[in-house]
Design a protein around this motif. Structure first.
Motif, PDB file in Angstrom:
ATOM      1  N   GLN A 285      37.900  99.172   3.635  1.00  0.00           N
ATOM      2  CA  GLN A 285      37.042  98.007   3.488  1.00  0.00           C
ATOM      3  C   GLN A 285      37.071  97.151   4.761  1.00  0.00           C
ATOM      4  OE1 GLN A 285      34.907  97.222   1.072  1.00  0.00           O
ATOM      5  NE2 GLN A 285      34.361  95.220   1.963  1.00  0.00           N
ATOM      6  N   CYS A 286      38.316  96.833   5.181  1.00  0.00           N
ATOM      7  CA  CYS A 286      38.442  95.940   6.341  1.00  0.00           C
ATOM      8  C   CYS A 286      39.024  96.621   7.566  1.00  0.00           C
ATOM      9  CB  CYS A 286      39.256  94.721   6.000  1.00  0.00           C
ATOM     10  SG  CYS A 286      40.970  95.139   5.541  1.00  0.00           S
ATOM     11  N   GLY A 287      39.522  97.891   7.391  1.00  0.00           N
ATOM     12  CA  GLY A 287      40.135  98.615   8.523  1.00  0.00           C
ATOM     13  C   GLY A 287      41.560  98.209   8.813  1.00  0.00           C
ATOM     14  N   GLY A 288      42.141  97.337   7.954  1.00  0.00           N
ATOM     15  CA  GLY A 288      43.529  96.931   8.162  1.00  0.00           C
ATOM     16  C   GLY A 288      44.545  97.965   7.675  1.00  0.00           C
ATOM     17  N   ARG A 289      45.777  97.707   7.914  1.00  0.00           N
ATOM     18  CA  ARG A 289      46.862  98.623   7.566  1.00  0.00           C
ATOM     19  C   ARG A 289      47.715  97.988   6.479  1.00  0.00           C
ATOM     20  NH1 ARG A 289      47.884 102.830  11.051  1.00  0.00           N
ATOM     21  NH2 ARG A 289      46.669 102.829  13.002  1.00  0.00           N
ATOM     22  N   GLY A 290      48.336  98.852   5.697  1.00  0.00           N
ATOM     23  CA  GLY A 290      49.281  98.393   4.721  1.00  0.00           C
ATOM     24  C   GLY A 290      48.718  98.266   3.321  1.00  0.00           C
ATOM     25  N   HIS A 291      47.379  98.509   3.110  1.00  0.00           N
ATOM     26  CA  HIS A 291      46.809  98.443   1.764  1.00  0.00           C
ATOM     27  C   HIS A 291      45.594  99.331   1.698  1.00  0.00           C
ATOM     28  CE1 HIS A 291      44.640  95.453   4.187  1.00  0.00           C
ATOM     29  NE2 HIS A 291      43.575  95.725   3.373  1.00  0.00           N
ATOM     30  N   VAL A 292      45.203  99.598   0.488  1.00  0.00           N
ATOM     31  CA  VAL A 292      44.018 100.423   0.252  1.00  0.00           C
ATOM     32  C   VAL A 292      42.822  99.511  -0.008  1.00  0.00           C
ATOM     33  CG1 VAL A 292      45.348 102.391  -0.572  1.00  0.00           C
ATOM     34  CG2 VAL A 292      44.650 100.613  -2.184  1.00  0.00           C
ATOM     35  N   ARG A 293      41.634 100.105  -0.230  1.00  0.00           N
ATOM     36  CA  ARG A 293      40.377  99.346  -0.344  1.00  0.00           C
ATOM     37  C   ARG A 293      40.366  98.498  -1.598  1.00  0.00           C
ATOM     38  NH1 ARG A 293      35.446  99.906  -2.760  1.00  0.00           N
ATOM     39  NH2 ARG A 293      33.655  99.047  -1.606  1.00  0.00           N
ATOM     40  N   ARG A 294      40.871  99.047  -2.727  1.00  0.00           N
ATOM     41  CA  ARG A 294      40.799  98.291  -3.960  1.00  0.00           C
ATOM     42  C   ARG A 294      41.730  97.089  -3.959  1.00  0.00           C
ATOM     43  NH1 ARG A 294      43.383 103.051  -5.439  1.00  0.00           N
ATOM     44  NH2 ARG A 294      45.597 102.776  -6.031  1.00  0.00           N
ATOM     45  N   GLN A 295      42.728  97.104  -3.024  1.00  0.00           N
ATOM     46  CA  GLN A 295      43.627  95.972  -2.892  1.00  0.00           C
ATOM     47  C   GLN A 295      43.290  95.097  -1.673  1.00  0.00           C
ATOM     48  OE1 GLN A 295      47.507  97.701  -2.664  1.00  0.00           O
ATOM     49  NE2 GLN A 295      47.553  98.343  -4.849  1.00  0.00           N
ATOM     50  N   CYS A 296      42.155  95.338  -1.064  1.00  0.00           N
ATOM     51  CA  CYS A 296      41.791  94.616   0.167  1.00  0.00           C
ATOM     52  C   CYS A 296      41.447  93.164  -0.161  1.00  0.00           C
ATOM     53  CB  CYS A 296      40.584  95.278   0.836  1.00  0.00           C
ATOM     54  SG  CYS A 296      40.131  94.483   2.388  1.00  0.00           S
ATOM     55  N   PRO A 297      41.998  92.218   0.545  1.00  0.00           N
ATOM     56  CA  PRO A 297      41.708  90.796   0.314  1.00  0.00           C
ATOM     57  C   PRO A 297      40.253  90.424   0.598  1.00  0.00           C
ATOM     58  CG  PRO A 297      43.719  91.062   1.587  1.00  0.00           C
ATOM     59  CD  PRO A 297      43.048  92.395   1.529  1.00  0.00           C
ATOM     60  N   SER A 298      39.607  91.116   1.528  1.00  0.00           N
ATOM     61  CA  SER A 298      38.210  90.806   1.859  1.00  0.00           C
ATOM     62  C   SER A 298      37.287  91.164   0.710  1.00  0.00           C
ATOM     63  CB  SER A 298      37.802  91.543   3.129  1.00  0.00           C
ATOM     64  OG  SER A 298      37.870  92.959   2.915  1.00  0.00           O
TER      65      SER A 298
END
Length: 435
Positions: free
Chosen positions: A402-415
């Motif tokens: 979702q955001c391209g960040g590390r440490g989480h998946v899309r369903r847990q993405c803060p964005s």
């Protein structure tokens, strides 16, 4: 100038001097002086297998290279076969056996005319022998008048209070045999009259098994029955391993050595000529190294020629001089006591220092133990820290779509949650939204 060789006349004269029957005697001329009584007996036992012999006299010539021995056999010499010469030992010592000359009857002239003729027929040898006989008779009468009986000895155990020990009795008997200038029969009588009980039975049994016993045979039989049971080798081992004890005077140590030497002489394990040198050699080897008297003796050089009385006198004089100077003769003495006192003081100071160091170390250990974790907590912390690091590495490897960040998946993405809030919120004013 060396002495003439041993001849039959000299052996016969020797027999007459000792009041022995020359028909039972032999003379030996040995080309060495190192043979002991036991070795001489062994040589004669091999030479005269059918007869026993006894040493009645022993002396050396003036040069000191030849030994002369007078033997008495238990049977006439005419009944045994005697060789004239022998070679004994690995060194091939020469032994010359001499039979004493037979006594010649005194032949007097049938009708002597003058006194000179009679004296010439008798000869000077007869007159010398007659003078020696008169002198011996005078000495014998004088010795008999001053004779003191030996103490009684019965061999009973335990030792009665009115009797002396066997060692003490034997010493007096040996001294008596050397000093009594009487016949052999009278010597045997004097020894027998001092015996009773089991000791008298020993002499009685000896007479039954052996004829023509001598006084020395009496003492040998008593030594076998009542003497010490150690052999010569055991006594020699005991002598060589007898050392001076701490606190013992050197004079007392010499007396202990002399008792063992005396037993070795009784068992014919040592020659009388070598006793003094053996005693001094063991004294130098077995004395304490710091004994003050022994140090003085070693500083004087060679003491091997000192006899027993000279050695004891020298040691007692040194001990008396040291006692007058206030120096203790015993080892350890006053010197050792002072050293021990100084060592005790030093040991007390060292002990106080050690106690202080131990107390400081105890405080330090307590402080270090308080700053560190307990073993249980340390065991729990180390595994948990390791697990969190592994979990952090695993999460860093995950990438959000979702955001391209590390440490989480899309369903847990803060964005994603932010976009949902925006959509559910009502638009303000004239916002129409998408067409």
């Amino acid at each position: 100038m060396a002495e003439p060789t041993l001849d039959p006349q000299a052996v016969a004269k020797w027999c007459r001097t000792l009041q022995l029957d020359q028909s039972h005697c032999l003379g030996l001329s040995i080309s060495t002086t190192i043979l002991t009584h036991r070795q001489i007996y062994q040589i004669m036992d091999e030479t005269l297998s059918d007869s026993r012999c006894f040493i009645r006299g022993l002396k050396q010539d003036q040069s000191g290279n030849t030994m002369r021995v007078l033997l008495e056999l238990d049977c006439p010499v005419a009944n045994v076969v005697v060789p004239s010469n022998l070679e004994v030992g690995n060194e091939k010592y020469k032994v010359e056996i001499v039979v004493p000359a037979e006594e010649q009857p005194i032949q007097l002239a049938s009708q002597p005319s003058t006194q000179t003729t009679t004296t010439a027929t008798i000869g000077p040898e007869f007159l010398n022998a007659l003078g020696e006989l008169v002198e011996k008779c005078a000495k014998s009468g004088h010795s008999t008048a001053r004779y003191k009986r030996l103490p009684m000895f019965s061999g009973t155990q335990p030792l009665p209070s009115d009797e002396e020990s066997f060692e003490a009795w034997m010493e007096q008997a040996l001294q008596g045999l050397d000093e009594w200038e009487v016949s052999e029969a009278l010597k045997r009588q004097r020894i027998a009259e001092s015996l009773k009980g089991v000791a008298a039975d020993t002499i009685r049994n000896l007479k039954l098994s052996k004829k023509d016993c001598t006084a020395h045979d009496y003492l040998e039989a008593l030594q076998d029955v009542f003497g010490r049971t150690e052999g010569v080798s055991e006594l020699l081992y005991q002598f060589e391993h007898t050392y001076q004890e701490k606190g013992e005077k050197l004079s007392l140590y010499i007396q202990r050595l002399d008792k063992i030497l005396h037993q070795m002489r009784l068992k014919r394990g040592m020659d009388a000529d070598s006793v003094d040198s053996v005693r001094v050699r063991q004294l130098l080897r077995g004395a304490l190294p710091l004994d003050p008297v022994m140090l003085k003796l070693r500083s004087q050089g060679d003491c091997g020629t000192l006899r027993y009385n000279q050695l004891v006198k020298l040691v007692r004089e040194e001990e008396a001089m040291l006692e007058e100077k206030g120096v203790s003769v015993k080892v350890p003495g006053t010197f050792s006591t002072k050293v021990q006192t100084v060592q005790a003081c030093c040991a007390g100071e060292e002990l106080a220092q050690l106690r202080e160091q131990v107390s400081k170390l105890t405080e330090l250990v307590t402080l270090v133990a308080g700053t560190q974790l307990q073993p249980d907590e340390r065991a729990e912390t180390v595994p948990s820290g390791t697990a969190s690091q592994k979990e952090r590495k695993r999460k860093d490897a995950i990438i959000c779509y979702q955001c391209g960040g590390r440490g989480h998946v899309r369903r847990q993405c803060p964005s994603l949650e932010t976009s949902k809030e925006v959509q559910t919120r009502k638009p303000p004013g004239n916002f129409r939204g998408p067409q």
